[in-house]
Design an enzyme around this catalytic site. Structure first.
Site, PDB file in Angstrom:
ATOM      1  CG  ASP A   1     -22.528  26.833  29.699  1.00 46.55           C
ATOM      2  OD1 ASP A   1     -23.018  27.513  30.721  1.00 46.55           O
ATOM      3  OD2 ASP A   1     -21.752  25.931  29.825  1.00 46.55           O
TER       4      ASP A   1
ATOM      5  CB  CYS B   1     -22.985  25.345  35.019  1.00 49.67           C
ATOM      6  SG  CYS B   1     -22.006  26.835  33.914  1.00 49.67           S
TER       7      CYS B   1
ATOM      8  CE  LYS C   1     -20.855  23.385  31.451  1.00 44.79           C
ATOM      9  NZ  LYS C   1     -20.618  24.534  31.818  1.00 44.79           N
TER      10      LYS C   1
ATOM     11  CG  HIS D   1     -20.260  21.019  34.881  1.00 41.20           C
ATOM     12  ND1 HIS D   1     -20.642  22.321  35.079  1.00 41.20           N
ATOM     13  CD2 HIS D   1     -19.102  21.040  35.635  1.00 41.20           C
ATOM     14  CE1 HIS D   1     -19.918  22.755  35.985  1.00 41.20           C
ATOM     15  NE2 HIS D   1     -18.979  22.120  36.306  1.00 41.20           N
TER      16      HIS D   1
ATOM     17  CG  HIS E   1     -19.452  28.831  30.251  1.00 39.33           C
ATOM     18  ND1 HIS E   1     -18.009  28.707  30.235  1.00 39.33           N
ATOM     19  CD2 HIS E   1     -19.828  28.307  31.235  1.00 39.33           C
ATOM     20  CE1 HIS E   1     -17.650  28.485  31.475  1.00 39.33           C
ATOM     21  NE2 HIS E   1     -18.887  28.488  32.206  1.00 39.33           N
TER      22      HIS E   1
HETATM   23 CA    CA Z   1     -23.866  27.928  32.666  1.00 33.52          CA
END
Ligand code: CA
Length: 482
Positions: A37, A79, A133, A135, A234
């Site tokens: 990320d 993202c 993650k 998202h 990140h």
């Molecule tokens: Ca990202």
């Protein structure tokens, strides 16, 4: 002309030979998709532009024994939209996911009619897992388990704090005080919808869960698909003391922590490789590694020699480190120089797994599996588009073969670069090749006709600006005034 025909024939022959000899269609390899990320283009040791501060010996070993993609793009420079594209095989602009989802408290998510690659592979007999993650929506219908993942371990939001001993007491305290809308970076992780009390540094926890997944997969008689989405590097910048020691020579604090966070991912890669080997899964596992967007320059990322970083329509925003390793079918020591994009992964996986997609499913990318042992373009003459909505305008770019046309809110005009020789986008060729530029801009203008309105905005302010400015207003963007 005759020579050109011969060259095309020769290229097709090489592609056919590679397909036939090296990659058996439908042989159902294991697929391990590792996503980092905000990980910069220069921030892997295997890049020929690798920055000195970075240590990724295990990733480098895989890259050296596989293919390094020097010109890999993602569908969006930040993202949420980038991940939506990876899962759906669509440009985010075609499905209304051009913005990150609101951080908390929404029931929004990616259209359930857009079948994810996980669901497609599950349908082809794969044991599927997602770790890390997400998202892509909090509500039950958008949950990984509802989108084709048999197994899910991670956090549903756009990021997370890394040390349980730090975030858990804060979370418990807020909960005790009756706070209902607790920041998603502090919430407990989950396993298939059930809260878990994590005890390890998050990057290590995700690597551990990957190991667990491979062991489970071994007990099924199915091939596996694992989507391992590390949130590192990140923000928040948080690294272990032990990893930080290794980088104590780096003066810049953010860069020091960032480098240690990348190293933690690489330690995980060692555990992953070890387990795959012990389980006899290594030979027929296609490992794809890439970042979801460019490194964030203000938080320790380095994309040199690319211009700018996360969020940008210049190369640093959406050209990412990438490699593929697959002993059974991919020759070691290769470099692939032609452009490919993350939306090409969906059709590629479908092809390799012999999977079927719903008849009405549209895919925006191309299957690059026949080209993987060549350095022949999988998308000759076919553009890669990037569009970031920004205030009352758009930052846009078109990559086609060696050229890139780009227009940003800052420049307010189209420029043209040869990004095979000029990675930093310094020498504007728009006056030299006006017809080519016009053609590329037209390509993107046609592409934009079928874009849909964003289905959400990550904050109200963004949505207010969109409506106030009567967006999208593509007329301005696709006017050539050079
Ligand atoms: Ca990202």
């Amino acid at each position: 002309m005759r020579k050109r025909h011969f060259m095309v024939f020769q290229a097709l022959l090489i592609v056919w030979l590679n397909t036939a000899a090296a990659i058996e269609a439908g042989s159902k390899p294991n697929i391990l998709l590792i996503l980092t990320d905000d990980h910069g283009y220069a921030d892997v040791g295997f890049s020929k532009y690798a920055s000195e501060d970075i240590q990724t010996p295990n990733l480098d070993k895989l890259a050296k024994n596989g293919v390094i993609f020097e010109s890999a793009y993602v569908a969006h420079p930040f993202c949420g939209p980038s991940r939506a594209a990876l899962m759906t095989g669509r440009y985010p602009h075609k499905i209304g996911s051009q913005f990150n989802l609101p951080a908390e408290g929404s029931d929004l998510g990616i259209d359930v009619n857009e079948q994810y690659i996980s669901k497609t592979l599950q349908g082809a007999g794969y044991f599927t897992g997602a770790i890390g993650k997400w998202h892509l929506g909090h509500a039950p219908e958008f949950h990984p388990n509802a989108r084709g993942f048999d197994e899910y371990y991670g956090f549903l939001g756009g990021g997370h704090r890394y040390f349980p001993e730090q975030y858990q007491p804060i979370y418990e305290n807020l909960k005790k005080n009756g706070v209902q809308n607790i920041n998603e970076y502090l919430k407990p992780l989950e396993y298939n919808g059930k809260e878990v009390r994590e005890t390890e540094y998050i990057t290590d926890a995700l690597s551990r869960e990957a190991v667990n997944f491979f062991n489970k997969a071994k007990d099924t008689d199915k091939p596996f698909f694992l989507y391992l989405a590390y949130n590192a590097p990140h923000s928040p910048l948080e690294a272990t003391k032990e990893d930080l020691k290794r980088f104590s020579h780096i003066k810049d604090k953010k860069r020091r922590i960032y480098s240690a966070m990348v190293y933690a991912v690489d330690r995980g890669i060692a555990r992953i490789v070890e387990t795959l080997k012990a389980n006899d899964q290594f030979e027929d596992t296609m490992i794809v590694f890439l970042s979801d967007n460019g490194g964030k320059l203000s938080l320790g990322g380095v994309n040199k020699p690319l211009k700018e970083g996360k969020g940008s329509a210049h190369e640093g925003g959406h050209r990412v480190p990438m490699m593929v390793h697959w002993p059974k079918a991919v020759k070691p020591g290769q470099t692939y120089t032609h452009p490919i994009t993350a939306i090409d992964l969906y059709p590629t996986f479908v092809s390799l797994a012999g999977a079927k997609i719903p008849e009405d499913k549209i895919l925006d990318g191309v299957d690059f599996s026949p080209f993987i042992n060549t350095d022949i373009s999988a998308r000759p003459g076919k553009s890669v588009f990037v569009m970031r909505h920004r205030g009352g305008a758009h930052d846009v770019s078109v990559r086609r073969d060696q050229f890139k046309a780009v227009r940003t809110v800052k420049t307010k005009k189209w420029q043209l670069f040869d990004v095979t020789t000029d990675l930093g986008e310094k020498e504007d060729l728009s006056k030299k090749y006006p017809q080519l530029l016009e053609d590329m801009v037209n390509d993107m203008a046609y592409w934009s006709w079928t874009n849909v309105q964003p289905q959400w905005f990550h904050i109200h302010k963004e949505g207010d600006a969109w409506r106030k400015d009567a967006m999208p207003r593509f007329g301005e963007t696709f006017t050539l005034e050079n």
